[in-house]
Scaffold this motif. Sequence first.
Motif, PDB file in Angstrom:
ATOM      1  N   VAL A  61      -1.267  12.122  23.083  1.00  0.00           N
ATOM      2  CA  VAL A  61      -1.185  13.308  24.213  1.00  0.00           C
ATOM      3  C   VAL A  61      -3.261  13.125  24.064  1.00  0.00           C
ATOM      4  N   LYS A  68      -6.983  13.388  22.322  1.00  0.00           N
ATOM      5  CA  LYS A  68      -6.049  13.932  21.442  1.00  0.00           C
ATOM      6  C   LYS A  68      -6.356  12.052  20.698  1.00  0.00           C
ATOM      7  N   SER A  71       6.213  15.224   9.817  1.00  0.00           N
ATOM      8  CA  SER A  71       6.229  16.598  10.540  1.00  0.00           C
ATOM      9  C   SER A  71       7.925  16.404  11.891  1.00  0.00           C
ATOM     10  N   LYS A 107      11.300  17.359  21.740  1.00  0.00           N
ATOM     11  CA  LYS A 107      11.371  18.322  21.736  1.00  0.00           C
ATOM     12  C   LYS A 107      10.142  18.596  23.102  1.00  0.00           C
ATOM     13  N   PRO A 108       9.295  19.726  23.653  1.00  0.00           N
ATOM     14  CA  PRO A 108       8.543  19.947  24.494  1.00  0.00           C
ATOM     15  C   PRO A 108       6.853  18.876  23.881  1.00  0.00           C
ATOM     16  N   GLU A 109       6.845  19.725  22.840  1.00  0.00           N
ATOM     17  CA  GLU A 109       5.495  18.750  21.674  1.00  0.00           C
ATOM     18  C   GLU A 109       5.685  17.353  21.582  1.00  0.00           C
ATOM     19  N   ASP A 110       6.688  16.918  21.778  1.00  0.00           N
ATOM     20  CA  ASP A 110       6.999  14.966  21.735  1.00  0.00           C
ATOM     21  C   ASP A 110       6.665  14.599  22.965  1.00  0.00           C
ATOM     22  N   THR A 111       6.303  15.822  24.028  1.00  0.00           N
ATOM     23  CA  THR A 111       5.667  14.671  24.872  1.00  0.00           C
ATOM     24  C   THR A 111       4.501  13.783  24.832  1.00  0.00           C
ATOM     25  N   ALA A 112       4.326  13.085  25.846  1.00  0.00           N
ATOM     26  CA  ALA A 112       3.160  12.096  24.909  1.00  0.00           C
ATOM     27  C   ALA A 112       3.846  10.253  25.540  1.00  0.00           C
ATOM     28  N   THR A 146       8.435  12.207  28.637  1.00  0.00           N
ATOM     29  CA  THR A 146       8.376  13.962  29.339  1.00  0.00           C
ATOM     30  C   THR A 146       9.195  14.989  28.616  1.00  0.00           C
ATOM     31  N   SER A 201      11.161  18.195  28.941  1.00  0.00           N
ATOM     32  CA  SER A 201      10.720  19.628  29.870  1.00  0.00           C
ATOM     33  C   SER A 201      11.826  19.866  30.501  1.00  0.00           C
TER      34      SER A 201
END
Length: 129
Positions: A40, A43, A64, A88-93, A126, A128
């Motif tokens: 992302v 990072k 994780s 999940k949204p946190e998988d966006t990358a 993405t 979302s």
Amino acid sequence: QLQFVESGGGLVQPGGSLRLSCAASGFILRRYDIGWFRQVPGKEHEGVSCITGGGDPRTYSANSLEGRFTISRDDAENTVYLQMNNLKPEDTAVYYCAHVVSTTDSPPMCTLRPVNDYWGQGTQVTVSS
């Protein structure tokens, strides 16, 4: 250095699935340990999953991920896949594949450490609503 072509990313709703592809550019994938990574903005690359080279491949995925992602290899297609479920949204990358370091164990195991810092174009995922 080995070159890869990643594809299969896109926009998906939370809870959905995607399958990413990692194709080899001019070499035989099964000869190498291959890993999937994601990044992302701002990072470092984060290791996701890896698969050993050779016959009877073994896999490892980051804890994780809670078992949501599965890495596999199709030798006929010379491609490594990453099946991602319950996204999940946190998988966006942006997702990348790379040649990864092997352990010195017997038999050796793949790791989530890339052999070098060369990255292809990756594929954007993405998640979302």
